[in-house]
Design an enzyme around this catalytic site. Structure first.
Site, PDB file in Angstrom:
ATOM      1  N   ALA A  16       0.822  -1.207   0.000  1.00 33.90           N
ATOM      2  CA  ALA A  16       0.000   0.000   0.000  1.00 33.90           C
ATOM      3  C   ALA A  16       0.857   1.258   0.000  1.00 33.90           C
ATOM      4  CB  ALA A  16      -0.923   0.004   1.210  1.00 33.90           C
ATOM      5  N   ILE A  32       0.831   4.128   1.676  1.00 32.85           N
ATOM      6  CA  ILE A  32       1.343   4.717   2.912  1.00 32.85           C
ATOM      7  C   ILE A  32       2.602   4.000   3.369  1.00 32.85           C
ATOM      8  CG2 ILE A  32      -0.131   3.309   4.428  1.00 32.85           C
ATOM      9  CD1 ILE A  32      -0.291   5.767   6.281  1.00 32.85           C
ATOM     10  N   SER A  46       2.981  -9.485  -0.653  1.00 29.92           N
ATOM     11  CA  SER A  46       1.819  -9.051  -1.422  1.00 29.92           C
ATOM     12  C   SER A  46       1.151 -10.292  -1.982  1.00 29.92           C
ATOM     13  CB  SER A  46       2.244  -8.115  -2.561  1.00 29.92           C
ATOM     14  OG  SER A  46       1.163  -7.856  -3.431  1.00 29.92           O
ATOM     15  N   ARG A  47      -0.131 -10.174  -2.305  1.00 31.46           N
ATOM     16  CA  ARG A  47      -0.805 -11.279  -2.990  1.00 31.46           C
ATOM     17  C   ARG A  47      -0.322 -11.399  -4.426  1.00 31.46           C
ATOM     18  NH1 ARG A  47      -5.351  -9.261   0.264  1.00 31.46           N
ATOM     19  NH2 ARG A  47      -5.883 -10.843   1.808  1.00 31.46           N
ATOM     20  N   TYR A  55       0.735 -13.365   2.172  1.00 31.69           N
ATOM     21  CA  TYR A  55       0.912 -12.897   3.541  1.00 31.69           C
ATOM     22  C   TYR A  55       1.260 -14.057   4.461  1.00 31.69           C
ATOM     23  CZ  TYR A  55      -1.711  -8.917   1.612  1.00 31.69           C
ATOM     24  OH  TYR A  55      -2.153  -7.876   0.839  1.00 31.69           O
ATOM     25  N   LEU A 106      -3.060  -2.643   5.297  1.00 33.19           N
ATOM     26  CA  LEU A 106      -4.149  -3.192   4.500  1.00 33.19           C
ATOM     27  C   LEU A 106      -5.397  -2.314   4.598  1.00 33.19           C
ATOM     28  CD1 LEU A 106      -3.803  -6.940   5.542  1.00 33.19           C
ATOM     29  CD2 LEU A 106      -3.403  -6.038   3.246  1.00 33.19           C
ATOM     30  N   LYS A 151      -4.050   2.841  11.432  1.00 32.95           N
ATOM     31  CA  LYS A 151      -5.328   3.237  12.021  1.00 32.95           C
ATOM     32  C   LYS A 151      -6.413   3.231  10.952  1.00 32.95           C
ATOM     33  CE  LYS A 151      -5.444   6.955   9.740  1.00 32.95           C
ATOM     34  NZ  LYS A 151      -6.530   7.113   8.760  1.00 32.95           N
TER      35      LYS A 151
END
Length: 328
Positions: free
Chosen positions: A10, A12, A34-35, A56, A72, A95
Site C-alpha cells: 500500500a 502509505i 503481497s498477494r 501474507y 491493509l 489506524k
C-alpha cells in the site's frame, strides 16, 4: 535491529512508513509481502530488501521477520493483526485498527496469549508537536482549558479509492475522524463522557462523508468537523481562560503546512511560535515501537488507548442517528 515485514504494498507503506523504518536507528525492513509476488519483489527491490513473498501467510511463517507493519484496507486490520500475533510477530497496524470497539477485545486476547506487542499506528502521538502541546497544557500555559476546536478535511470522490468503499471500511470517521479524537485525548489525558453529532453520507458510495461533532469531556468541550468532500483543511485549537494554543498543521504537516504551534498567553505576555522542522513522526513511531517490543521503556499507543478512541467513534455514529446526547 528489529526486523519488519511489510504486509501489503500500500502507498502509505511505500511512501511514508518503509522509508521511516529504513531511516530508523533500531529497526529495518527485511521482507515485503503481497498477494502479487511481482509487486512484492518490485517494492522490495526499491528499498533494497532481500525477501519478497507472494502471500501474507508465507511471510508470517518466515523466520526472517520479528514484526509486521499492516497497511491493509481497514476491514482487514483485525484479522491480519490477530494472524500476525498468532505467528509470534509484533504488530504495528495502521489506524483505525478496528471498526468497532468490541473488535479490540479480540486483539487484546491475541496480544495476551502470544506475548507480543500490538499497537495502532497513530504517528501523531510520537510527534514532538503533540508532546509540546501536552506539556504546555500540563504546565498551565493557557490557564483552565475550556474548549478544543478542530477540523480535518480533504476532497476525494474516486469510487475505486478504499475510503469510498464501505466493504473495505471506508468513510470519513474511520479515516480522519480518529485524529481530532486521539490528539485531544493524548494532549489532555482526559476521556469523553457524552457526544452529540450530525453525519452525512454519500448517496452513491454509502460512506459517511461529513460529520460535525460536540464531545463533553466534563471540564472542557471538544468540537470538530471532518469531511472527505470539502477543500483541504487541518487545524486544532486549545482555548483556555488565559490563552490558547493553535496547532497549525496538526496531522499531515508535509501536505497541509508547517509544523508549528502558536501559543497566545496572557500569563506570558503575547504570542510565541514553536517550530518543529523535520519532526519525522513516522521514524519516531517505529523507533518507539521497537523499544517497546524489546521490553524497553517507551510510550506507545496501547490497545486500551485504541479501545477508548474507538468507543468515541462508535458513539459518534450512534449520536448521528438521534437528537441529544449519547453516552460514550
Amino acid at each position: 535491529m528489529l526486523r519488519f515485514g511489510i504486509l501489503s504494498t500500500a502507498r502509505i507503506g511505500r511512501e511514508l512508513v518503509v522509508p521511516a523504518i529504513q531511516d530508523a536507528e533500531n529497526c529495518i525492513v527485511t521482507a515485503v509481502a503481497s498477494r502479487d509476488g511481482a509487486r512484492a519483489r518490485a517494492m522490495a527491490d526499491r528499498f533494497s530488501v532481500l525477501h519478497a513473498f507472494g502471500s501474507y501467510e508465507e511471510m508470517l511463517a518466515s523466520d526472517t521477520i520479528d514484526a509486521v507493519y499492516i497497511p491493509l484496507p481497514t476491514s482487514q486490520h483485525v484479522e491480519w493483526s490477530i494472524r500476525a500475533a498468532d505467528a509470534g510477530k509484533h504488530v504495528l497496524c495502521e489506524k483505525p485498527i478496528a471498526l468497532k470497539a468490541d473488535e479490540i477485545s479480540q486483539l487484546i486476547a491475541a496480544r495476551e496469549r502470544n506475548g507480543v506487542l500490538i499497537s495502532e499506528a497513530f504517528m501523531v502521538t510520537y510527534s514532538p508537536v503533540w508532546h509540546k502541546v501536552r506539556s504546555l497544557l500540563a504546565e498551565g500555559a493557557i490557564g483552565r482549558l475550556r474548549h478544543v476546536q478542530g477540523a480535518f478535511t480533504y476532497f476525494n470522490r474516486d469510487p475505486s479509492n478504499m475510503r469510498n468503499v464501505p466493504a473495505l471500511g471506508g468513510g470519513g470517521l474511520p479515516d480522519i475522524g480518529v485524529y481530532p479524537t486521539i490528539t485531544t485525548r493524548f494532549a489532555t489525558g482526559q476521556e469523553p463522557l457524552r457526544v452529540q453529532a450530525n453525519t452525512d453520507r454519500d448517496a452513491d458510495f454509502g460512506t459517511d462523508i461529513y460529520s460535525s461533532v460536540r464531545a463533553d469531556f466534563g471540564s472542557f468541550e471538544l468540537s470538530f468537523y471532518i469531511s472527505t468532500q470539502l477543500a483541504h483543511r487541518q487545524v486544532m485549537v486549545f482555548h483556555g481562560d488565559k490563552g490558547f494554543i493553535e496547532v497549525k498543521s496538526p496531522f499531515n504537516a508535509d501536505r497541509y503546512g508547517a509544523e508549528e504551534i502558536e501559543l497566545s498567553s496572557q500569563n506570558r505576555g503575547g504570542s510565541r511560535v514553536f517550530r518543529f522542522p523535520d519532526a519525522r513522526q513516522y521514524r519516531l513511531q517505529v523507533e518507539a515501537f521497537t523499544r517497546a517490543a524489546r521490553g524497553e521503556n517507551a510510550e506507545v499507543v496501547t490497545l486500551e488507548n485504541s479501545l477508548g478512541n474507538q468507543k468515541l467513534i462508535d458513539a459518534i455514529y450512534r449520536a448521528s442517528e438521534k437528537d441529544g446526547w449519547e453516552p460514550v
